[in-house]
Design a protein around this motif. Structure first.
Motif, PDB file in Angstrom:
ATOM      1  N   ALA A  10      -4.053   2.387   1.404  1.00 23.93           N
ATOM      2  CA  ALA A  10      -5.837   3.020   1.113  1.00 23.93           C
ATOM      3  C   ALA A  10      -6.571   2.689  -0.392  1.00 23.93           C
ATOM      4  O   ALA A  10      -7.547   2.465  -0.091  1.00 23.93           O
ATOM      5  N   SER A  11      -5.622   4.174  -1.346  1.00 27.60           N
ATOM      6  CA  SER A  11      -5.438   3.455  -2.744  1.00 27.60           C
ATOM      7  C   SER A  11      -5.845   2.452  -2.741  1.00 27.60           C
ATOM      8  O   SER A  11      -6.943   1.685  -3.861  1.00 27.60           O
ATOM      9  N   SER A  12      -5.352   1.740  -2.447  1.00 30.03           N
ATOM     10  CA  SER A  12      -5.139  -0.098  -3.185  1.00 30.03           C
ATOM     11  C   SER A  12      -6.501  -0.677  -2.080  1.00 30.03           C
ATOM     12  O   SER A  12      -6.877  -0.955  -3.443  1.00 30.03           O
ATOM     13  N   ARG A  13      -6.921  -0.518  -1.393  1.00 30.80           N
ATOM     14  CA  ARG A  13      -8.600  -1.295  -1.104  1.00 30.80           C
ATOM     15  C   ARG A  13      -9.436  -0.566  -1.956  1.00 30.80           C
ATOM     16  O   ARG A  13     -10.342  -1.079  -2.179  1.00 30.80           O
ATOM     17  N   ARG A  14      -9.174   0.891  -2.029  1.00 33.12           N
ATOM     18  CA  ARG A  14     -10.404   0.919  -2.626  1.00 33.12           C
ATOM     19  C   ARG A  14     -10.167   0.942  -4.145  1.00 33.12           C
ATOM     20  O   ARG A  14     -11.685   0.110  -4.615  1.00 33.12           O
ATOM     21  N   GLU A  15      -9.269   0.751  -4.876  1.00 33.25           N
ATOM     22  CA  GLU A  15      -9.117  -0.256  -5.898  1.00 33.25           C
ATOM     23  C   GLU A  15      -9.488  -1.799  -6.070  1.00 33.25           C
ATOM     24  O   GLU A  15     -10.064  -2.517  -6.773  1.00 33.25           O
ATOM     25  N   GLY A  16      -9.499  -1.798  -4.671  1.00 33.93           N
ATOM     26  CA  GLY A  16      -9.914  -3.747  -4.709  1.00 33.93           C
ATOM     27  C   GLY A  16     -11.114  -3.434  -4.563  1.00 33.93           C
ATOM     28  O   GLY A  16     -11.250  -4.894  -4.968  1.00 33.93           O
ATOM     29  N   THR A  17     -11.954  -2.738  -4.296  1.00 33.37           N
ATOM     30  CA  THR A  17     -13.348  -3.149  -3.121  1.00 33.37           C
ATOM     31  C   THR A  17     -14.326  -2.142  -4.709  1.00 33.37           C
ATOM     32  O   THR A  17     -15.368  -2.686  -4.842  1.00 33.37           O
ATOM     33  N   GLU A  18     -13.505  -1.987  -5.673  1.00 29.43           N
ATOM     34  CA  GLU A  18     -14.138  -1.400  -6.831  1.00 29.43           C
ATOM     35  C   GLU A  18     -13.861  -2.611  -8.177  1.00 29.43           C
ATOM     36  O   GLU A  18     -14.786  -2.277  -8.866  1.00 29.43           O
TER      37      GLU A  18
ATOM     38  N   GLU B  65      -7.034 -12.437  -9.040  1.00 25.36           N
ATOM     39  CA  GLU B  65      -6.879 -10.776  -9.443  1.00 25.36           C
ATOM     40  C   GLU B  65      -6.933 -10.212  -8.164  1.00 25.36           C
ATOM     41  O   GLU B  65      -6.605  -9.448  -7.466  1.00 25.36           O
ATOM     42  N   GLN B  66      -8.191 -10.865  -6.861  1.00 26.64           N
ATOM     43  CA  GLN B  66      -8.068 -10.360  -5.593  1.00 26.64           C
ATOM     44  C   GLN B  66      -6.971 -10.560  -4.501  1.00 26.64           C
ATOM     45  O   GLN B  66      -6.737  -9.502  -3.566  1.00 26.64           O
ATOM     46  N   ASP B  67      -6.295 -11.496  -4.827  1.00 21.22           N
ATOM     47  CA  ASP B  67      -4.871 -11.471  -4.184  1.00 21.22           C
ATOM     48  C   ASP B  67      -3.841 -10.583  -3.785  1.00 21.22           C
ATOM     49  O   ASP B  67      -3.109 -10.277  -3.192  1.00 21.22           O
ATOM     50  N   ALA B  68      -3.795 -10.243  -5.724  1.00 24.76           N
ATOM     51  CA  ALA B  68      -2.394  -8.961  -5.677  1.00 24.76           C
ATOM     52  C   ALA B  68      -3.212  -7.520  -5.079  1.00 24.76           C
ATOM     53  O   ALA B  68      -1.888  -7.419  -4.424  1.00 24.76           O
ATOM     54  N   PRO B  69      -3.735  -7.439  -4.999  1.00 20.10           N
ATOM     55  CA  PRO B  69      -3.643  -6.022  -4.238  1.00 20.10           C
ATOM     56  C   PRO B  69      -3.990  -6.110  -2.770  1.00 20.10           C
ATOM     57  O   PRO B  69      -3.232  -5.458  -2.118  1.00 20.10           O
ATOM     58  N   SER B  70      -4.202  -7.546  -2.284  1.00 17.62           N
ATOM     59  CA  SER B  70      -4.111  -7.885  -0.937  1.00 17.62           C
ATOM     60  C   SER B  70      -2.359  -8.143  -0.571  1.00 17.62           C
ATOM     61  O   SER B  70      -1.759  -7.765   0.329  1.00 17.62           O
ATOM     62  N   ALA B  71      -1.816  -8.767  -1.688  1.00 17.67           N
ATOM     63  CA  ALA B  71      -0.080  -8.502  -1.251  1.00 17.67           C
ATOM     64  C   ALA B  71       0.424  -7.158  -1.677  1.00 17.67           C
ATOM     65  O   ALA B  71       1.753  -6.706  -1.587  1.00 17.67           O
ATOM     66  N   ARG B  72      -0.041  -6.839  -2.227  1.00 13.43           N
ATOM     67  CA  ARG B  72       0.593  -4.938  -1.910  1.00 13.43           C
ATOM     68  C   ARG B  72      -0.043  -4.127  -1.382  1.00 13.43           C
ATOM     69  O   ARG B  72       0.851  -3.687  -1.012  1.00 13.43           O
ATOM     70  N   GLU B  73      -0.845  -4.600  -0.940  1.00 14.92           N
ATOM     71  CA  GLU B  73      -1.204  -3.611   0.687  1.00 14.92           C
ATOM     72  C   GLU B  73       0.198  -4.263   1.492  1.00 14.92           C
ATOM     73  O   GLU B  73       1.011  -3.378   1.831  1.00 14.92           O
ATOM     74  N   ARG B  74       0.338  -5.488   1.980  1.00 10.47           N
ATOM     75  CA  ARG B  74       1.054  -6.130   2.006  1.00 10.47           C
ATOM     76  C   ARG B  74       2.826  -4.585   2.159  1.00 10.47           C
ATOM     77  O   ARG B  74       3.228  -4.582   3.712  1.00 10.47           O
TER      78      ARG B  74
END
Length: 528
Positions: free
Chosen positions: A77-85, A92-101
């Motif tokens: 959830a924290s990673s998703r919030r950081e990605g939207t902010e 750079e947007q792909d990195a949080p997605s991989a981290r979330e997975r």
């Protein structure tokens, strides 16, 4: 320790008195939960203290797992919030997605691993000897085979294992209130308090060894400070009086006669039709009185300590189909199998063929849950076949109803409907009753001997079995008659419940329990 033993009565009185002692309000919750946890440990370890270690391991594994699942999900959830902010380019947007997975995978590993650990413990203690018997001769040493077959079955392991799975899965699904989420995710110095509360949920002694199976999202929110003035005394009285009456007066007295069915083919094949059928009907009423009695006692004890446990029986012998029977019998197990097995398998969402297969598989596994023997698998399989067949017939009946002539006399249609319902009830009751033979009789040879005796048309009369059925079994019939009245004449039933009739009946029940108890014996479902 049995609910109907003097040791339990002493434990109950001592626990209840200490439970409602005037404690500083801020510490009342801790005192009460800790006290019930200790009482549950004493109750469970009374006969075999070693089993407490297994229960403790189960509690700790599940408590740690839910905290870890919530921890990694919070990272997602924290990673998703950081990605939207962030306002960044596509790379750079792909990195949080991989981290979330990756984080989601960590949480899922805790889920799968903990469910596997729960099922592994259950399989080892309950099915190791059964599975070892499948192996070809010579694959395993004789001493090892004998050791596996001699592993004792821990009392209640099937029930508290299912509650542990419910806890982990409900946490994963976030099917728990925010208040309970905050409670079970505590870390650091607060971790012991979280383990204590979750261990209390899994090991609460009224329902520890034979249910009702309580789902995490139904129980965790109830954990809190309780006061004497908030006790639901009507539920306590109804649960304890009716439960002890069904167990001690009805089930234990019937068991003195029906126990002969467990002695094998030699004791059965010479019986007359009257005696064999009396024992069959007697056992059908006995197993209901025994298990429903336990469940009612558990509900009454739960209410005494301020906790609401789910109903487990809803007058099952009023059922007019096997489908309806499973909506009335052992409701907590039926609900658990539906929510955590049938629906995840696809339920009825993937076509007719898959639905029938899912029904059969769930009932087959439900049969094996009752015991590591082929007779239980046969019992579950037959119930699965009947459930699938009924679903198929109902689909055809719905299309046939559209072709009925609406001009037929409504009175005639009403009469036909009542006769049809009676015939369905008669058939359902006898199918269920005949299938109970797999619970009582030791093997398929004995079941065959019973059918041979029942079909012999020998009408020799033996007084005790027939008397036991008529005298003790009548009370179960009366209990279901009250259930029918409650469902079909609810206004009259409510008036009778508010009249002096109920306390009079309860007084009579207490009198019969005190003056005519059966020989003390354990609950049938303790073996599962």
């Amino acid at each position: 320790m049995f609910f109907h033993s003097w040791e339990f009565l002493i434990l109950l009185v001592a626990t209840a008195v200490a439970y409602y002692l005037p404690v500083v309000c801020g510490r009342r919750r801790v005192w009460q939960v800790s006290l019930l946890l200790i009482a549950s440990a004493v109750f469970y370890a009374w006969e075999n203290p070693k089993l407490l270690l297994l229960l403790g391991v189960s509690c700790v594994i599940n408590a740690v797992a839910v905290e870890r699942i919530l921890f990694w999900k919070s990272k997602v959830a924290s990673s998703r919030r950081e990605g939207t902010e962030k306002e960044a380019d596509a790379l750079e947007q792909d990195a949080p997605s991989a981290r979330e997975r990756h984080l989601e995978h960590r949480a899922r590993r805790w889920l799968v691993g903990t469910v596997a650990a729960n099922l592994g413990l259950l399989a080892f203690f309950k099915y190791a000897g059964f599975i070892a018997g499948w192996l070809p001769e010579g694959w395993m040493g004789k001493s090892m085979l004998e050791w596996l077959r001699g592993i004792p079955l821990p009392v209640g392991i099937s029930f508290y294992t299912f509650q542990g799975i419910s806890l982990v899965v409900d946490t994963w699904r976030r099917d728990i209130s925010p208040h309970s989420m905050a409670m079970i995710r505590r870390r650091g110095r607060d971790r012991p308090a979280s383990i204590r509360d979750l261990s209390f949920y899994i090991s609460f002694f009224p329902q520890l060894v034979a249910g009702p199976i309580v789902k995490a999202h139904d129980f965790l929110d109830q954990i809190g400070a309780k006061r004497w003035g908030d006790i639901d005394w009507i539920t306590v009285r109804r649960g304890l009086v009716t439960g002890y009456f069904l167990k001690i007066f009805v089930a234990d007295n019937l068991a003195e006669q029906t126990g002969v069915l467990a002695l094998g083919a030699d004791k059965v094949e010479g019986m007359s039709t009257v005696v064999s059928m009396s024992l069959l009907y007697g056992y059908s009423l006995q197993i209901f009185a025994d298990f429903a009695g336990y469940s009612l006692i558990a509900i009454g004890l739960g209410a005494l300590f301020g906790y609401k446990l789910p109903p487990n029986f809803n007058f099952p012998y009023l059922s007019t189909s096997i489908t309806e029977f499973w909506r009335r019998w052992h409701l907590s197990l039926s609900s658990w199998l539906r929510d955590y097995l049938y629906i995840p398998l696809g339920g009825n969402r993937k076509g007719g063929g898959r639905t029938y297969f899912n029904l059969f598989l769930v009932m087959f596994l439900g049969g094996l849950w009752h015991g590591a023997a082929w007779k239980f698998a046969l019992w579950g399989s037959l119930h699965g076949v009947f459930l699938a067949a009924e679903r198929l017939v109902q689909r055809g009946a719905k299309s046939g109803e559209q072709r009925l002539n609406p001009r037929k006399s409504s009175r005639l249609r009403s009469l036909f409907s009542k006769l049809f319902a009676c015939s369905k009830w008669f058939l359902t009751f006898h199918l269920v009753t005949l299938l109970w033979l797999t619970f009582m009789m030791p093997d398929l040879e004995s079941i065959g001997a019973f059918f041979h005796a029942a079909g012999s048309l020998r009408f020799g009369f033996s007084g005790p079995p027939v008397f036991a059925l008529a005298f003790y079994g009548t009370t179960v019939v009366a209990y279901h008659a009250w259930g029918w009245l409650s469902e079909h004449r609810d206004v009259l039933a409510r008036k009778l419940a508010r009249s002096p009739l109920e306390p009079l009946c309860h007084s009579l029940m207490v009198f019969l329990v005190v003056t005519n108890p059966g020989a003390p014996r354990g609950f049938i479902y303790f073996q599962f």
